[in-house]
Design an enzyme around this catalytic site. Structure first.
Site, PDB file in Angstrom:
ATOM      1  N   ILE A 155       9.130  -1.681  -9.101  1.00  0.00           N
ATOM      2  CA  ILE A 155       8.445  -2.889  -9.584  1.00  0.00           C
ATOM      3  C   ILE A 155       8.262  -2.984 -11.105  1.00  0.00           C
ATOM      4  CG2 ILE A 155       6.264  -3.950  -9.543  1.00  0.00           C
ATOM      5  CD1 ILE A 155       5.962  -2.813  -6.619  1.00  0.00           C
ATOM      6  N   THR A 233      -1.290  -4.644 -10.893  1.00  0.00           N
ATOM      7  CA  THR A 233      -0.956  -4.865  -9.396  1.00  0.00           C
ATOM      8  C   THR A 233      -0.514  -3.741  -8.457  1.00  0.00           C
ATOM      9  OG1 THR A 233       1.308  -5.429 -10.041  1.00  0.00           O
ATOM     10  CG2 THR A 233      -0.081  -7.322  -9.933  1.00  0.00           C
ATOM     11  N   SER A 234      -1.176  -2.606  -9.132  1.00  0.00           N
ATOM     12  CA  SER A 234      -0.530  -1.388  -8.420  1.00  0.00           C
ATOM     13  C   SER A 234      -1.573  -0.928  -7.512  1.00  0.00           C
ATOM     14  CB  SER A 234      -0.063  -0.360  -9.359  1.00  0.00           C
ATOM     15  OG  SER A 234       0.355   0.917  -8.635  1.00  0.00           O
ATOM     16  N   ARG A 235      -2.537  -0.148  -8.016  1.00  0.00           N
ATOM     17  CA  ARG A 235      -3.620   0.481  -7.122  1.00  0.00           C
ATOM     18  C   ARG A 235      -5.232   0.473  -7.950  1.00  0.00           C
ATOM     19  NH1 ARG A 235      -1.237  -0.618  -3.236  1.00  0.00           N
ATOM     20  NH2 ARG A 235      -0.427   0.851  -1.731  1.00  0.00           N
ATOM     21  N   ASP A 259      -4.618  -7.405  -9.228  1.00  0.00           N
ATOM     22  CA  ASP A 259      -4.544  -7.990  -7.821  1.00  0.00           C
ATOM     23  C   ASP A 259      -5.006  -6.606  -6.849  1.00  0.00           C
ATOM     24  OD1 ASP A 259      -3.278  -9.603  -5.727  1.00  0.00           O
ATOM     25  OD2 ASP A 259      -1.785  -7.887  -5.678  1.00  0.00           O
ATOM     26  N   GLU A 264     -11.647  -2.267  -2.835  1.00  0.00           N
ATOM     27  CA  GLU A 264     -11.304  -3.688  -2.317  1.00  0.00           C
ATOM     28  C   GLU A 264     -11.173  -3.272  -0.702  1.00  0.00           C
ATOM     29  OE1 GLU A 264      -7.156  -3.437  -3.859  1.00  0.00           O
ATOM     30  OE2 GLU A 264      -6.322  -3.350  -1.662  1.00  0.00           O
ATOM     31  N   HIS A 296      -4.986  -8.641  -3.737  1.00  0.00           N
ATOM     32  CA  HIS A 296      -3.969  -8.020  -3.201  1.00  0.00           C
ATOM     33  C   HIS A 296      -2.874  -8.775  -2.356  1.00  0.00           C
ATOM     34  CE1 HIS A 296      -2.871  -3.503  -1.992  1.00  0.00           C
ATOM     35  NE2 HIS A 296      -2.040  -4.214  -2.267  1.00  0.00           N
ATOM     36  N   GLN A 297      -2.178  -9.800  -2.892  1.00  0.00           N
ATOM     37  CA  GLN A 297      -1.446 -10.582  -2.458  1.00  0.00           C
ATOM     38  C   GLN A 297      -0.069 -10.574  -3.167  1.00  0.00           C
ATOM     39  OE1 GLN A 297      -3.275 -14.692  -3.912  1.00  0.00           O
ATOM     40  NE2 GLN A 297      -1.284 -15.007  -3.695  1.00  0.00           N
ATOM     41  N   ALA A 298       0.119  -9.496  -4.000  1.00  0.00           N
ATOM     42  CA  ALA A 298       1.444  -9.577  -4.971  1.00  0.00           C
ATOM     43  C   ALA A 298       2.610  -9.550  -3.856  1.00  0.00           C
ATOM     44  CB  ALA A 298       1.387  -8.621  -5.739  1.00  0.00           C
ATOM     45  N   PHE A 299       2.483  -8.732  -2.831  1.00  0.00           N
ATOM     46  CA  PHE A 299       3.630  -8.595  -1.962  1.00  0.00           C
ATOM     47  C   PHE A 299       4.033  -9.963  -1.150  1.00  0.00           C
ATOM     48  CE2 PHE A 299       1.682  -8.766   2.201  1.00  0.00           C
ATOM     49  CZ  PHE A 299       0.344  -8.442   1.845  1.00  0.00           C
TER      50      PHE A 299
HETATM   51  P1  NAD Z   1       8.145   3.203  -7.132  1.00  0.00           P
HETATM   52  O1  NAD Z   1       7.603   4.677  -6.321  1.00  0.00           O
HETATM   53  O2  NAD Z   1       9.418   2.585  -7.356  1.00  0.00           O
HETATM   54  O3  NAD Z   1       7.753   3.416  -8.790  1.00  0.00           O
HETATM   55  C1  NAD Z   1       6.449   4.139  -9.207  1.00  0.00           C
HETATM   56  C2  NAD Z   1       6.764   4.807 -10.488  1.00  0.00           C
HETATM   57  O4  NAD Z   1       6.081   5.384 -11.018  1.00  0.00           O
HETATM   58  C3  NAD Z   1       8.146   5.915 -10.407  1.00  0.00           C
HETATM   59  O5  NAD Z   1       9.259   5.580 -11.305  1.00  0.00           O
HETATM   60  C4  NAD Z   1       7.436   7.198 -10.721  1.00  0.00           C
HETATM   61  O6  NAD Z   1       8.325   8.039 -11.430  1.00  0.00           O
HETATM   62  C5  NAD Z   1       6.424   6.636 -11.628  1.00  0.00           C
HETATM   63  N1  NAD Z   1       5.207   7.656 -11.879  1.00  0.00           N
HETATM   64  C6  NAD Z   1       4.882   8.628 -10.952  1.00  0.00           C
HETATM   65  N2  NAD Z   1       3.566   9.391 -11.437  1.00  0.00           N
HETATM   66  C7  NAD Z   1       3.543   8.739 -12.687  1.00  0.00           C
HETATM   67  C8  NAD Z   1       2.544   9.283 -13.835  1.00  0.00           C
HETATM   68  N3  NAD Z   1       1.653  10.016 -13.631  1.00  0.00           N
HETATM   69  N4  NAD Z   1       2.725   8.457 -14.747  1.00  0.00           N
HETATM   70  C9  NAD Z   1       3.694   7.452 -14.905  1.00  0.00           C
HETATM   71  N5  NAD Z   1       4.350   6.828 -13.983  1.00  0.00           N
HETATM   72  C10 NAD Z   1       4.454   7.726 -12.994  1.00  0.00           C
HETATM   73  O7  NAD Z   1       6.895   2.485  -6.718  1.00  0.00           O
HETATM   74  P2  NAD Z   1       6.883   0.713  -6.715  1.00  0.00           P
HETATM   75  O8  NAD Z   1       7.547   0.083  -5.391  1.00  0.00           O
HETATM   76  O9  NAD Z   1       7.284   0.188  -7.950  1.00  0.00           O
HETATM   77  O10 NAD Z   1       5.403   0.582  -6.596  1.00  0.00           O
HETATM   78  C11 NAD Z   1       4.646   0.607  -7.640  1.00  0.00           C
HETATM   79  C12 NAD Z   1       3.186   0.298  -7.266  1.00  0.00           C
HETATM   80  O11 NAD Z   1       2.805  -0.848  -6.844  1.00  0.00           O
HETATM   81  C13 NAD Z   1       2.617   1.266  -6.202  1.00  0.00           C
HETATM   82  O12 NAD Z   1       1.540   2.003  -6.511  1.00  0.00           O
HETATM   83  C14 NAD Z   1       2.565   0.498  -5.032  1.00  0.00           C
HETATM   84  O13 NAD Z   1       1.609   0.798  -4.186  1.00  0.00           O
HETATM   85  C15 NAD Z   1       2.211  -0.817  -5.675  1.00  0.00           C
HETATM   86  N6  NAD Z   1       2.345  -2.142  -4.763  1.00  0.00           N
HETATM   87  C16 NAD Z   1       1.403  -3.108  -4.954  1.00  0.00           C
HETATM   88  C17 NAD Z   1       1.696  -4.348  -4.099  1.00  0.00           C
HETATM   89  C18 NAD Z   1       0.815  -5.307  -4.113  1.00  0.00           C
HETATM   90  O14 NAD Z   1       0.763  -6.150  -3.155  1.00  0.00           O
HETATM   91  N7  NAD Z   1      -0.187  -5.274  -4.994  1.00  0.00           N
HETATM   92  C19 NAD Z   1       2.834  -4.221  -3.241  1.00  0.00           C
HETATM   93  C20 NAD Z   1       3.702  -3.235  -3.281  1.00  0.00           C
HETATM   94  C21 NAD Z   1       3.524  -2.258  -4.206  1.00  0.00           C
END
Ligand code: NAD
Length: 338
Positions: A155, A233-235, A259, A264, A296-299
């Site tokens: 992402i 939009t991550s956690r 998001d 949550e 939490h609707q980005a997906f």
């Molecule tokens: P991914 O595993 O492809 O990418 C995560 C990146 O973070 C990797 O490149 C990894 O090396 C890096 N990383 C790990 N530890 C780190 C640190 N300490 N510092 C910096 N970078 C670090 O994951 P993704 O598919 O890109 O997803 C990213 C985030 O988005 C996840 O937390 C996921 O849960 C969240 N997410 C949210 C939604 C939503 O609906 N809001 C949907 C899907 C995913």
């Protein structure tokens, strides 16, 4: 397979039903979240299908296994809500959806940033009331600003690329693994503190681990650029929400688009419009004019929901056929709170 699908919403049913035309599983819908008290609902089923806020701890898994369940299908990427060691000990196979649509989340991230920066939800609400005044709606150009992307995986890489090539930002990135394709287009990798100090916009895309928990906290907000914009939009727990509120109150932060939210699990995915919300921190966050929050609707795109449904149902078909699906999660993959 006879599958008990927990925590189902109308959109889950729609996309799982559509995908199931290819697999012919027997899908049974439950609105309840799965935990040790609702696990008996799955008695007699071969598998359960669950989402992010179902709780599959040892007691729940034990009860599922006693009822004859032999597989758990997570219709999400994270698996921090499953006790994988307990599942393995009980002989329960666990599968997940490792990646469904990074584009969906990346596009939503940019949408949130633009909507927050240009006050689009407030503007829209005003126009509906025939208030066409523009006071308080001034935004800032993204072009030429420094954007910091923390985590350049599936992402984050898309977001970095769009900010650099689409909006003309200078993009700083931080990750434990660098992506040479991003360096090639002029994205500059820096250490985390430099990114957090030098960015006008910070977008979070790394997983939640002990190292990244509250990576935005009081000291980082103090050291950040004045009027920094923050997008998450991550956690939720990547941000210390109380510290963010303090920084918003003192005008250090220019705007926030979220998001996800640390607590949550008590709120999101449910219609609580007739309830009294007990979370004062969340309620305070919503009072700022420069804060935009979604649940939490980005997906949530058709493509992502289709991919989730197909991966989930095909993984269960593999298990039924006695094969080991590629999306199986095992206890040796455990990492803290992905
Ligand atoms: P991914 O595993 O492809 O990418 C995560 C990146 O973070 C990797 O490149 C990894 O090396 C890096 N990383 C790990 N530890 C780190 C640190 N300490 N510092 C910096 N970078 C670090 O994951 P993704 O598919 O890109 O997803 C990213 C985030 O988005 C996840 O937390 C996921 O849960 C969240 N997410 C949210 C939604 C939503 O609906 N809001 C949907 C899907 C995913």
């Amino acid at each position: 397979m006879r599958i008990a699908v927990f925590a189902t919403k109308a959109y889950d049913r729609r996309f799982l039903d559509l995908a199931n035309a290819e697999f012919g599983h027997d899908l049974n819908w439950f609105e309840a979240r799965l935990d040790d008290t609702t696990a008996p609902l799955a008695d007699g089923f071969d598998a359960v299908c669950v989402f992010v806020n179902d709780r599959l701890d040892a007691p729940a898994l034990t009860r599922l296994a006693q009822g004859g369940v032999r597989a758990v299908a997570l219709r999400c990427a994270g698996y921090n809500n499953v006790d994988l060691r307990a599942a393995e000990a009980l002989g329960l196979a666990v599968i997940r959806v490792p990646a469904y649509s990074p584009e969906a989340v990346a596009e939503f991230t940019l949408g949130l940033l633009l909507a927050m920066n240009r006050n689009i939800p407030r503007a829209s609400a005003r126009v509906r009331e025939n208030n066409f005044a523009l006071d308080g709606l001034i935004g800032r150009n993204l072009s030429g600003r420094t954007a910091g992307v923390v985590g350049t995986g599936r992402i984050g890489a898309l977001v970095a690329r769009a900010l650099k090539l689409g909006f003309g930002c200078e993009v700083l990135a931080h990750d434990v693994v660098e992506d040479p394709a991003l360096t090639q287009i002029g994205v500059r990798y820096v250490d985390r503190d430099t990114l957090l100090r030098q960015s006008d916009i910070i977008s979070l895309h790394c997983p939640l681990t002990p190292d990244t928990r509250h990576l935005i906290d009081g000291p980082t907000l103090e050291a950040a650029r004045p009027r920094v914009m923050i997008v998450n939009t991550s956690r939720g727990a990547l941000i210390d929400t109380q510290a963010l509120i303090d920084a918003l109150k003192s005008h250090r932060v220019g705007g926030v688009a979220l998001d996800v939210y640390e607590q949550e699990g008590d709120l999101f995915f449910e219609d609580l419009s007739n309830e009294i919300i007990q979370d004062d921190v969340f309620q305070r966050l919503l009072t700022f004019p420069n804060v935009l929050v979604t649940g939490h609707q980005a997906f949530l795109t058709e493509e992502a929901l289709t991919a989730i449904a197909v991966t989930t149902l095909s993984g269960l078909a593999e298990i039924e056929a006695g094969r080991v699906p590629a999306n199986r999660v095992t206890a040796d993959q455990i990492r803290p709170a992905p």
